[in-house]
Design an enzyme around this catalytic site. Structure first.
Site, PDB file in Angstrom:
ATOM      1  N   ARG A   1     -26.118 -13.735   3.525  1.00 19.17           N
ATOM      2  CA  ARG A   1     -26.954 -14.922   3.332  1.00 19.17           C
ATOM      3  C   ARG A   1     -27.097 -15.689   4.647  1.00 19.17           C
ATOM      4  NH1 ARG A   1     -25.089 -17.949  -1.815  1.00 19.17           N
ATOM      5  NH2 ARG A   1     -27.144 -18.876  -1.519  1.00 19.17           N
TER       6      ARG A   1
ATOM      7  N   ALA B   1     -20.525 -24.545  -1.514  1.00 22.59           N
ATOM      8  CA  ALA B   1     -20.955 -24.925  -0.163  1.00 22.59           C
ATOM      9  C   ALA B   1     -19.861 -25.639   0.621  1.00 22.59           C
ATOM     10  CB  ALA B   1     -22.203 -25.787  -0.238  1.00 22.59           C
TER      11      ALA B   1
ATOM     12  N   PRO C   1     -19.236 -27.370  -6.043  1.00 21.76           N
ATOM     13  CA  PRO C   1     -20.560 -27.909  -6.346  1.00 21.76           C
ATOM     14  C   PRO C   1     -21.565 -26.849  -6.793  1.00 21.76           C
ATOM     15  CG  PRO C   1     -20.171 -27.934  -3.975  1.00 21.76           C
ATOM     16  CD  PRO C   1     -18.877 -27.581  -4.633  1.00 21.76           C
ATOM     17  N   ASN C   2     -22.350 -27.270  -7.767  1.00 19.86           N
ATOM     18  CA  ASN C   2     -23.468 -26.516  -8.327  1.00 19.86           C
ATOM     19  C   ASN C   2     -23.060 -25.312  -9.166  1.00 19.86           C
ATOM     20  OD1 ASN C   2     -25.494 -28.226  -7.142  1.00 19.86           O
ATOM     21  ND2 ASN C   2     -24.971 -27.274  -5.189  1.00 19.86           N
TER      22      ASN C   2
ATOM     23  N   HIS D   1     -16.002 -15.805  -4.075  1.00 16.82           N
ATOM     24  CA  HIS D   1     -17.442 -16.075  -3.996  1.00 16.82           C
ATOM     25  C   HIS D   1     -18.182 -15.050  -4.835  1.00 16.82           C
ATOM     26  CE1 HIS D   1     -17.044 -19.124  -0.930  1.00 16.82           C
ATOM     27  NE2 HIS D   1     -16.156 -18.330  -0.351  1.00 16.82           N
TER      28      HIS D   1
ATOM     29  N   GLU E   1      -9.592 -17.211  -2.352  1.00 19.12           N
ATOM     30  CA  GLU E   1     -10.970 -17.691  -2.192  1.00 19.12           C
ATOM     31  C   GLU E   1     -11.906 -16.693  -2.868  1.00 19.12           C
ATOM     32  OE1 GLU E   1     -14.158 -18.548   1.419  1.00 19.12           O
ATOM     33  OE2 GLU E   1     -12.048 -18.227   1.910  1.00 19.12           O
TER      34      GLU E   1
ATOM     35  N   TYR F   1     -26.930 -15.434  -8.487  1.00 21.38           N
ATOM     36  CA  TYR F   1     -25.710 -15.750  -9.239  1.00 21.38           C
ATOM     37  C   TYR F   1     -25.652 -15.174 -10.645  1.00 21.38           C
ATOM     38  CZ  TYR F   1     -25.127 -19.032  -5.417  1.00 21.38           C
ATOM     39  OH  TYR F   1     -24.991 -19.583  -4.171  1.00 21.38           O
TER      40      TYR F   1
ATOM     41  N   ARG G   1     -29.144 -21.384 -12.355  1.00 23.87           N
ATOM     42  CA  ARG G   1     -29.376 -21.602 -10.922  1.00 23.87           C
ATOM     43  C   ARG G   1     -29.549 -20.274 -10.200  1.00 23.87           C
ATOM     44  NH1 ARG G   1     -24.648 -22.530  -6.659  1.00 23.87           N
ATOM     45  NH2 ARG G   1     -25.932 -22.798  -4.813  1.00 23.87           N
TER      46      ARG G   1
ATOM     47  N   ASN H   1     -13.433 -21.236  -5.828  1.00 21.05           N
ATOM     48  CA  ASN H   1     -14.797 -21.041  -5.346  1.00 21.05           C
ATOM     49  C   ASN H   1     -15.298 -22.437  -5.005  1.00 21.05           C
ATOM     50  OD1 ASN H   1     -17.505 -20.629  -4.868  1.00 21.05           O
ATOM     51  ND2 ASN H   1     -17.781 -19.216  -6.576  1.00 21.05           N
TER      52      ASN H   1
END
Length: 137
Positions: free
Chosen positions: A104, A74, A9-10, A97, A95, A22, A17, A71
Site C-alpha cells: 500500500r 493508522a 481507528p476505523n 494487520h 502486531e 478489508y 469499509r 491492530n
C-alpha cells in the site's frame, strides 16, 4: 490463556469499509467465530478510534493478560506513544494487520509498534488474527 484483541481507528467499520481491501465480514461476527475456534482461550475484544484510549487499554491489560493482539490501524505508522506503551508492559504483543501494508502507500511501510512487538502478522485478511492467536498457543 487470556488474550486481548485490541483494534484501532476505523476497524469498527470492517464489513463496510473498503471491502476490496478489508473484506465484507464485520469484526463482531468474526470475533464470535474466533471464540468458537479457540474455546480454550479466554478472548476479550476492545476497539477505539482514540489513541489515548488504546494506550490506556494497553496499560490496563498489559500486566494481567497472557498476550495482546494489536491492530493499531493508522496509528501503527504515527504513534510513538503506542510503541512506548508496548515497551512499558509485560504482556507480549503481536502486531496484526489485515492488509499487506507493504503493498500500500509508502507511509504504511513504517511501524512504531514492530520494534517492540513479539511478532508481526501482515496481509492474511481476518485470518491474521487467527494466526496471531495460534502463535500464543
Amino acid at each position: 490463556m487470556k488474550l486481548l484483541i485490541l483494534n484501532g481507528p476505523n476497524l469498527n467499520l470492517l464489513g463496510t469499509r473498503e471491502t476490496s481491501i478489508y473484506g465484507s465480514q464485520d469484526f463482531n461476527s468474526f470475533f464470535e467465530e474466533l471464540k468458537s475456534q479457540f474455546p480454550e482461550v479466554e478472548l476479550d475484544y476492545y476497539q477505539s478510534n482514540v489513541e489515548g484510549e488504546i494506550i490506556t487499554k494497553l496499560q490496563e491489560a498489559g500486566f494481567t493478560y497472557d498476550g495482546i493482539l494489536l491492530n493499531a490501524g493508522a496509528y501503527t505508522h504515527t504513534s510513538i506513544g503506542i510503541g512506548d506503551a508496548i515497551k512499558a508492559i509485560t504482556a507480549p504483543v503481536v502486531e496484526v494487520h489485515i492488509s499487506n501494508t507493504f503493498s500500500r502507500e509508502t507511509f504504511r511501510h513504517q511501524s512504531f509498534i514492530s520494534p517492540h512487538a513479539r511478532g508481526v502478522i501482515i496481509g492474511f485478511g481476518l485470518q491474521s488474527y487467527t494466526l496471531a492467536i495460534q502463535s500464543f498457543l
